[in-house]
Write a protein that holds these residues in place. Structure first.
Motif, PDB file in Angstrom:
ATOM      1  N   UNK A 121      40.989   0.431  38.240  1.00 58.79           N
ATOM      2  CA  UNK A 121      40.420   0.545  36.968  1.00 58.79           C
ATOM      3  C   UNK A 121      41.781   1.156  35.802  1.00 58.79           C
ATOM      4  N   UNK A 122      42.796   1.794  36.819  1.00 61.63           N
ATOM      5  CA  UNK A 122      43.905   2.293  35.681  1.00 61.63           C
ATOM      6  C   UNK A 122      44.995   1.243  35.640  1.00 61.63           C
ATOM      7  N   UNK A 123      46.166   1.604  36.525  1.00 62.70           N
ATOM      8  CA  UNK A 123      47.250   0.800  36.433  1.00 62.70           C
ATOM      9  C   UNK A 123      47.179  -0.424  37.348  1.00 62.70           C
ATOM     10  N   UNK A 124      46.307  -0.392  38.337  1.00 66.90           N
ATOM     11  CA  UNK A 124      46.301  -1.514  39.363  1.00 66.90           C
ATOM     12  C   UNK A 124      47.802  -1.684  40.204  1.00 66.90           C
ATOM     13  N   UNK A 125      48.021  -0.790  40.765  1.00 68.50           N
ATOM     14  CA  UNK A 125      49.537  -0.935  41.349  1.00 68.50           C
ATOM     15  C   UNK A 125      49.437  -0.931  42.612  1.00 68.50           C
ATOM     16  N   UNK A 126      50.244  -1.907  43.311  1.00 71.01           N
ATOM     17  CA  UNK A 126      50.080  -2.146  44.773  1.00 71.01           C
ATOM     18  C   UNK A 126      50.943  -1.266  45.581  1.00 71.01           C
ATOM     19  N   UNK A 127      52.191  -0.905  44.997  1.00 63.98           N
ATOM     20  CA  UNK A 127      53.162  -0.036  45.533  1.00 63.98           C
ATOM     21  C   UNK A 127      53.400   1.312  44.861  1.00 63.98           C
ATOM     22  N   UNK A 128      53.629   2.476  45.720  1.00 64.73           N
ATOM     23  CA  UNK A 128      53.880   3.843  45.268  1.00 64.73           C
ATOM     24  C   UNK A 128      54.856   4.143  46.158  1.00 64.73           C
ATOM     25  N   UNK A 129      55.929   4.525  45.673  1.00 65.13           N
ATOM     26  CA  UNK A 129      56.939   5.354  46.439  1.00 65.13           C
ATOM     27  C   UNK A 129      57.659   4.254  47.534  1.00 65.13           C
ATOM     28  N   UNK A 130      57.449   3.294  47.448  1.00 68.09           N
ATOM     29  CA  UNK A 130      58.004   1.883  48.072  1.00 68.09           C
ATOM     30  C   UNK A 130      57.056   1.740  49.377  1.00 68.09           C
ATOM     31  N   UNK A 131      55.653   2.270  49.164  1.00 65.64           N
ATOM     32  CA  UNK A 131      54.929   1.596  50.192  1.00 65.64           C
ATOM     33  C   UNK A 131      53.399   1.481  49.418  1.00 65.64           C
ATOM     34  N   UNK A 132      52.478   0.703  50.367  1.00 65.00           N
ATOM     35  CA  UNK A 132      51.374   0.344  49.707  1.00 65.00           C
ATOM     36  C   UNK A 132      50.823   1.546  49.254  1.00 65.00           C
ATOM     37  N   UNK A 133      50.160   1.362  47.903  1.00 65.57           N
ATOM     38  CA  UNK A 133      49.312   2.482  47.235  1.00 65.57           C
ATOM     39  C   UNK A 133      47.814   2.696  48.221  1.00 65.57           C
ATOM     40  N   UNK A 134      47.261   4.117  47.894  1.00 61.46           N
ATOM     41  CA  UNK A 134      46.514   4.537  48.859  1.00 61.46           C
ATOM     42  C   UNK A 134      45.101   3.369  48.960  1.00 61.46           C
ATOM     43  N   UNK A 135      44.905   2.629  47.697  1.00 60.14           N
ATOM     44  CA  UNK A 135      43.696   1.850  47.693  1.00 60.14           C
ATOM     45  C   UNK A 135      43.925   0.623  48.215  1.00 60.14           C
ATOM     46  N   UNK A 136      45.468   0.465  48.406  1.00 59.71           N
ATOM     47  CA  UNK A 136      45.739  -1.034  49.150  1.00 59.71           C
ATOM     48  C   UNK A 136      45.538  -0.474  50.826  1.00 59.71           C
ATOM     49  N   UNK A 137      46.076   0.594  51.006  1.00 60.68           N
ATOM     50  CA  UNK A 137      46.010   0.906  52.459  1.00 60.68           C
ATOM     51  C   UNK A 137      44.647   1.391  53.003  1.00 60.68           C
ATOM     52  N   UNK A 138      43.805   1.806  52.320  1.00 57.82           N
ATOM     53  CA  UNK A 138      42.613   2.611  52.656  1.00 57.82           C
ATOM     54  C   UNK A 138      41.332   1.989  52.131  1.00 57.82           C
ATOM     55  N   UNK A 139      41.367   1.425  51.034  1.00 54.72           N
ATOM     56  CA  UNK A 139      40.428   0.984  50.131  1.00 54.72           C
ATOM     57  C   UNK A 139      39.988   1.644  49.040  1.00 54.72           C
ATOM     58  N   UNK A 140      39.383   1.177  47.986  1.00 51.35           N
ATOM     59  CA  UNK A 140      39.366   1.761  46.613  1.00 51.35           C
ATOM     60  C   UNK A 140      38.289   3.175  46.832  1.00 51.35           C
ATOM     61  N   UNK A 141      37.255   2.910  47.467  1.00 53.43           N
ATOM     62  CA  UNK A 141      36.288   4.191  47.468  1.00 53.43           C
ATOM     63  C   UNK A 141      37.104   5.185  48.184  1.00 53.43           C
ATOM     64  N   UNK A 142      37.820   4.755  49.182  1.00 56.37           N
ATOM     65  CA  UNK A 142      38.537   5.938  50.101  1.00 56.37           C
ATOM     66  C   UNK A 142      39.704   6.452  49.243  1.00 56.37           C
ATOM     67  N   UNK A 143      40.333   5.677  48.173  1.00 60.70           N
ATOM     68  CA  UNK A 143      41.236   6.460  47.439  1.00 60.70           C
ATOM     69  C   UNK A 143      40.661   7.281  46.267  1.00 60.70           C
ATOM     70  N   UNK A 144      39.695   6.866  45.729  1.00 59.13           N
ATOM     71  CA  UNK A 144      38.807   7.712  44.892  1.00 59.13           C
ATOM     72  C   UNK A 144      38.606   8.920  45.463  1.00 59.13           C
ATOM     73  N   UNK A 145      37.885   9.194  46.602  1.00 59.73           N
ATOM     74  CA  UNK A 145      37.600  10.317  47.566  1.00 59.73           C
ATOM     75  C   UNK A 145      38.839  11.156  47.811  1.00 59.73           C
ATOM     76  N   UNK A 146      40.089  10.384  48.147  1.00 55.53           N
ATOM     77  CA  UNK A 146      41.070  11.207  48.887  1.00 55.53           C
ATOM     78  C   UNK A 146      41.680  12.030  47.254  1.00 55.53           C
ATOM     79  N   UNK A 147      41.622  11.459  46.334  1.00 57.90           N
ATOM     80  CA  UNK A 147      42.151  12.030  45.127  1.00 57.90           C
ATOM     81  C   UNK A 147      41.149  13.390  44.806  1.00 57.90           C
TER      82      UNK A 147
END
Ligand code: GRG
Length: 302
Positions: free
Chosen positions: A95-121
């Motif tokens: 819903x924001x930048x839709x990035x696949x990589x952050x700090x050279x590794x998969x973004x949190x939503x790529x690694x754990x799923x979108x809902x999980x990334x929302x909750x982790x934030x």
């Protein structure tokens, strides 16, 4: 354990940043939940093992600059870094930048799923306020200073600061897409307003949190505020210069480079870095680490 604050040479910002980054990493490791849940795992993945730790290092250096032990500011430093990391997790979402990589590794939503990334934030943001209050109390920070720390952090992260800046950028992006204008039409004032709130607010808060934890005088806090604001500008302009031509998606966003041109942006970054350092004149050599970190950020290549 923190090294004694005097144990590092004043002129080696790299060594200072690397030492304080280690301290912050160990403290974040301790403070983050470590149960077997997916939420804890996502929070740790989002936060640990990467990142320059510039904001929390500034918190510690600002506290030391005022003559207080950095242990007093360590909870505020970790809380600020948690908020920075939450913002990156949410910023990377589709819903924001839709990035696949952050700090050279998969973004949190790529690694754990979108809902999980929302909750982790969400959980990182919430934990930040538990840490800055309960852990500051445990570190011996007087309670009236803790109220000021919590207020400072909330203002920097909220509508007046980071979230407000992000919302402004989104609105700007959408209105220009709707009417078919290029982002190069966005002027310097708008770019600056977005940057001051979206990025600058956390740097301003970093310098002020360190001062508040230390019990800085009004004059000291004013000087640290000027430093933090100028640091934020110089950091964001340098970031825009480094991003120049790197990322097609980012090329659609207004930046200092589109507003000022590359040469204008370089001149502006150098001017703001100079102002950041000048603001600390009255601290004398106690400001050496803050000045060194400013110089280091200006010479970074990523
Ligand atoms: C989603 C609420 C919400 C806010 C998002 C700050 C922000 C707003 C998004 C981050 C996206 C971004 C690229 C902002 C510019 C600021 C910036 C350069 C962030 C990266 O900071 P560094 O370089 O990152 O300190 P590390 O990885 O070293 O921690």
């Amino acid at each position: 354990m923190l090294l004694p604050d005097s144990a590092l040479p004043n002129n080696d910002a790299h060594a200072y940043l690397s030492d304080r980054a280690g301290t912050i990493e160990r403290e974040l490791e301790r403070l983050l939940p470590s149960d077997a849940s997916g939420l804890a795992e996502a929070m740790r993945y989002a936060t640990l093992g990467a990142g320059k730790r510039v904001r929390p290092a500034l918190v510690l250096a600002a506290c030391e600059c005022c003559g207080a032990p950095s242990a007093l500011a360590l909870p505020a430093a970790c809380a600020l870094e948690m908020i920075h990391n939450y913002s990156l997790v949410h910023d990377d979402l589709p819903a924001m930048d839709n990035d696949d990589l952050r700090r050279g590794r998969p973004t949190v939503h790529r690694a754990f799923g979108e809902a999980e990334a929302l909750l982790a934030g969400d959980a990182l943001l919430t934990l930040a306020f538990e840490v800055i209050s309960a852990e500051s109390l445990a570190a011996g920070v007087p309670s009236e200073r803790i109220v000021a720390l919590v207020t400072e952090l909330a203002r920097a992260a909220g509508t007046a600061g980071m979230c407000g800046g992000q919302a402004l950028e989104l609105a700007c992006e959408r209105s220009h897409t709707d009417v078919g204008h290029a982002q190069t039409d966005v002027g310097h004032d708008t770019v600056r307003e977005i940057s001051v709130r979206k990025t600058g607010a956390l740097f301003r808060a970093a310098a002020r949190l360190g001062g508040i934890a230390a019990g800085a005088s009004a004059e000291q806090l004013t000087a640290l505020t000027e430093y933090g604001e100028a640091f934020g500008d110089a950091f964001q302009i340098t970031d825009d210069l480094l991003d120049m031509g790197q990322d097609q998606q980012r090329a659609a966003l207004p930046t200092y480079v589109t507003a000022l041109g590359a040469d204008g942006a370089r001149t502006q970054a150098a001017a703001r870095a100079g102002q950041a350092k000048t603001a600390l004149a009255d601290f004398g050599e106690h400001a050496a680490h803050l000045i060194g970190i400013m110089d280091l950020m200006m010479s970074r290549q990523e």
